[in-house]
Structures are given as structure tokens and as C-alpha cells.
Write a protein that holds these residues in place. Structure first.
Motif, PDB file in Angstrom:
ATOM      1  N   SER A   1     -26.210   1.687 -19.265  1.00 52.57           N
ATOM      2  CA  SER A   1     -27.461   1.358 -18.594  1.00 52.57           C
ATOM      3  C   SER A   1     -27.858   2.522 -17.703  1.00 52.57           C
ATOM      4  CB  SER A   1     -27.326   0.069 -17.779  1.00 52.57           C
ATOM      5  OG  SER A   1     -26.341   0.221 -16.768  1.00 52.57           O
ATOM      6  N   GLY A   2     -29.111   2.481 -17.240  1.00 54.80           N
ATOM      7  CA  GLY A   2     -29.564   3.476 -16.277  1.00 54.80           C
ATOM      8  C   GLY A   2     -30.478   4.546 -16.825  1.00 54.80           C
ATOM      9  N   GLY A   3     -30.701   4.531 -18.129  1.00 54.92           N
ATOM     10  CA  GLY A   3     -31.605   5.519 -18.685  1.00 54.92           C
ATOM     11  C   GLY A   3     -33.044   5.267 -18.284  1.00 54.92           C
ATOM     12  N   GLY A   4     -33.906   6.213 -18.612  1.00 53.60           N
ATOM     13  CA  GLY A   4     -35.321   6.058 -18.291  1.00 53.60           C
ATOM     14  C   GLY A   4     -36.070   7.350 -18.421  1.00 53.60           C
ATOM     15  N   LEU A   5     -37.282   7.344 -17.882  1.00 49.41           N
ATOM     16  CA  LEU A   5     -38.165   8.507 -17.893  1.00 49.41           C
ATOM     17  C   LEU A   5     -38.138   9.156 -16.521  1.00 49.41           C
ATOM     18  CD1 LEU A   5     -40.411  10.239 -19.220  1.00 49.41           C
ATOM     19  CD2 LEU A   5     -42.044   8.516 -18.396  1.00 49.41           C
ATOM     20  N   VAL A   6     -37.918  10.451 -16.488  1.00 49.38           N
ATOM     21  CA  VAL A   6     -37.847  11.170 -15.222  1.00 49.38           C
ATOM     22  C   VAL A   6     -38.490  12.542 -15.398  1.00 49.38           C
ATOM     23  CG1 VAL A   6     -35.547  12.120 -15.720  1.00 49.38           C
ATOM     24  CG2 VAL A   6     -36.284  11.848 -13.334  1.00 49.38           C
ATOM     25  N   GLN A   7     -39.055  13.059 -14.340  1.00 45.66           N
ATOM     26  CA  GLN A   7     -39.634  14.396 -14.395  1.00 45.66           C
ATOM     27  C   GLN A   7     -38.550  15.460 -14.321  1.00 45.66           C
ATOM     28  OE1 GLN A   7     -42.646  14.615 -11.305  1.00 45.66           O
ATOM     29  NE2 GLN A   7     -44.236  14.142 -12.803  1.00 45.66           N
ATOM     30  N   ALA A   8     -38.838  16.608 -14.888  1.00 41.47           N
ATOM     31  CA  ALA A   8     -37.909  17.729 -14.799  1.00 41.47           C
ATOM     32  C   ALA A   8     -37.590  18.016 -13.335  1.00 41.47           C
ATOM     33  CB  ALA A   8     -38.507  18.961 -15.456  1.00 41.47           C
ATOM     34  N   GLY A   9     -36.309  18.256 -13.081  1.00 45.81           N
ATOM     35  CA  GLY A   9     -35.844  18.465 -11.719  1.00 45.81           C
ATOM     36  C   GLY A   9     -35.362  17.196 -11.043  1.00 45.81           C
ATOM     37  N   GLY A  10     -35.630  16.054 -11.660  1.00 41.84           N
ATOM     38  CA  GLY A  10     -35.240  14.779 -11.087  1.00 41.84           C
ATOM     39  C   GLY A  10     -33.806  14.397 -11.402  1.00 41.84           C
ATOM     40  N   SER A  11     -33.472  13.170 -11.017  1.00 40.08           N
ATOM     41  CA  SER A  11     -32.104  12.682 -11.165  1.00 40.08           C
ATOM     42  C   SER A  11     -32.088  11.293 -11.793  1.00 40.08           C
ATOM     43  CB  SER A  11     -31.418  12.610  -9.793  1.00 40.08           C
ATOM     44  OG  SER A  11     -31.363  13.870  -9.180  1.00 40.08           O
ATOM     45  N   LEU A  12     -30.987  10.990 -12.444  1.00 41.62           N
ATOM     46  CA  LEU A  12     -30.713   9.656 -12.963  1.00 41.62           C
ATOM     47  C   LEU A  12     -29.219   9.428 -12.881  1.00 41.62           C
ATOM     48  CD1 LEU A  12     -32.781   9.254 -16.280  1.00 41.62           C
ATOM     49  CD2 LEU A  12     -33.088   7.933 -14.170  1.00 41.62           C
ATOM     50  N   ARG A  13     -28.834   8.163 -12.775  1.00 45.63           N
ATOM     51  CA  ARG A  13     -27.416   7.818 -12.847  1.00 45.63           C
ATOM     52  C   ARG A  13     -27.218   6.816 -13.966  1.00 45.63           C
ATOM     53  NH1 ARG A  13     -23.374   4.861  -8.527  1.00 45.63           N
ATOM     54  NH2 ARG A  13     -24.563   3.036  -9.247  1.00 45.63           N
ATOM     55  N   LEU A  14     -26.414   7.184 -14.923  1.00 48.99           N
ATOM     56  CA  LEU A  14     -26.065   6.292 -16.025  1.00 48.99           C
ATOM     57  C   LEU A  14     -24.780   5.557 -15.691  1.00 48.99           C
ATOM     58  CD1 LEU A  14     -26.726   8.620 -19.097  1.00 48.99           C
ATOM     59  CD2 LEU A  14     -28.352   7.209 -17.821  1.00 48.99           C
ATOM     60  N   SER A  15     -24.697   4.329 -16.182  1.00 48.38           N
ATOM     61  CA  SER A  15     -23.491   3.527 -16.009  1.00 48.38           C
ATOM     62  C   SER A  15     -22.953   3.117 -17.363  1.00 48.38           C
ATOM     63  CB  SER A  15     -23.791   2.267 -15.189  1.00 48.38           C
ATOM     64  OG  SER A  15     -24.253   2.592 -13.895  1.00 48.38           O
ATOM     65  N   CYS A  16     -21.644   3.030 -17.445  1.00 45.94           N
ATOM     66  CA  CYS A  16     -20.962   2.567 -18.657  1.00 45.94           C
ATOM     67  C   CYS A  16     -19.973   1.495 -18.213  1.00 45.94           C
ATOM     68  CB  CYS A  16     -20.246   3.720 -19.329  1.00 45.94           C
ATOM     69  SG  CYS A  16     -19.201   3.257 -20.740  1.00 45.94           S
ATOM     70  N   ALA A  17     -20.302   0.242 -18.510  1.00 36.90           N
ATOM     71  CA  ALA A  17     -19.451  -0.878 -18.121  1.00 36.90           C
ATOM     72  C   ALA A  17     -18.542  -1.245 -19.277  1.00 36.90           C
ATOM     73  CB  ALA A  17     -20.309  -2.065 -17.714  1.00 36.90           C
ATOM     74  N   ALA A  18     -17.253  -1.357 -18.985  1.00 36.08           N
ATOM     75  CA  ALA A  18     -16.256  -1.648 -20.008  1.00 36.08           C
ATOM     76  C   ALA A  18     -15.714  -3.060 -19.836  1.00 36.08           C
ATOM     77  CB  ALA A  18     -15.128  -0.635 -19.943  1.00 36.08           C
ATOM     78  N   SER A  19     -15.404  -3.701 -20.950  1.00 32.27           N
ATOM     79  CA  SER A  19     -14.791  -5.025 -20.926  1.00 32.27           C
ATOM     80  C   SER A  19     -13.916  -5.188 -22.165  1.00 32.27           C
ATOM     81  CB  SER A  19     -15.857  -6.119 -20.893  1.00 32.27           C
ATOM     82  OG  SER A  19     -16.647  -6.077 -22.075  1.00 32.27           O
TER      83      SER A  19
END
Length: 122
Positions: A7-25
Motif C-alpha cells: 500500500s501507499g502508492g500514488g501520484l506525486v510530483q518530481a522531487g516529492g516523497s512517498l512511503r510504501l508499506s508491505c504488510a506480511a501475514s
């Protein structure tokens, strides 16, 4: 077998930031290494970063060193990929995957999430 959900993907402008998460079970998180991979349209899937849940050792692709940071929260069974200074060439579907031990070889990863889209606009 471990199940993974990104989760955590999306649209962002160049120079911006995002944090992706990977939940395990479904399995003990401590028994796996988790890798982040990405695949852009028309290109092969490539490794981005990986982390050992047991000792915290990490690897990064040269293209993301200094911009991306991988981390894990074993209590939450979650691995994060903090992405900063994003570039248009970072646009891809990002996948997390599990392997028995930390490795940069994609063939060693045998459990995969469904992927999350990251789009970086100029």
C-alpha cells in the motif's frame, strides 16, 4: 507461506516523497527477508531494495541509493520503503516479495504482493 499486501502508492510530483508499506501475514516475519521490486511499462522487473528481518541488513540499487530507505517494524510485520526526491524514472508498479534470506536475486523471492502503482509527474 507468507502473504504480502502493498500500500501507499500514488501520484506525486518530481522531487516529492512517498512511503510504501508491505504488510506480511501467514508466517513468522522473522523467517524472511523482504525485497522491494519495481516494473515500469515495457521494462523488466528490477530490484530496488531488500532487508533482512532477522538482523536488519539492507541492500539498495544504485539508482535509489541516498533517496530511498527501507525499514522494518517486526512488531507490525511490516516493511516500509520511504522514497524521497522522486524522479519521473521512478514511475513503476512496486512489488514487495519474501525470500528465505536476504538476496538481490529476484529468482529467490517466492511470495509476492499484488503491487502498488507509483507515478511521478514532472
Amino acid at each position: 507461506e507468507v502473504q504480502l499486501v502493498e500500500s501507499g502508492g500514488g501520484l506525486v510530483q518530481a522531487g516529492g516523497s512517498l512511503r510504501l508499506s508491505c504488510a506480511a501475514s501467514g508466517a513468522s516475519f522473522d523467517d524472511y527477508a523482504i525485497g522491494w521490486f519495481r516494473q515500469a511499462p515495457g521494462k523488466e522487473r528490477e530490484g530496488v531494495s531488500c532487508i533482512s528481518s532477522s538482523d536488519g541488513s539492507t541492500h539498495y540499487a544504485d539508482s535509489v541509493k541516498g533517496r530511498f530507505t527501507i525499514s522494518s517494524d517486526n512488531a507490525k510485520n511490516t516493511v516500509y520503503l520511504q522514497m524521497k526526491s522522486l524522479k519521473r524514472e521512478d514511475t513503476a508498479v512496486y512489488y514487495c516479495a519474501a525470500a528465505p534470506s536476504i538476496t538481490r536475486m529476484i529468482s529467490e523471492y517466492d511470495s509476492w504482493g499484488q503491487g502498488t502503482q507509483v507515478t511521478v509527474s514532472s
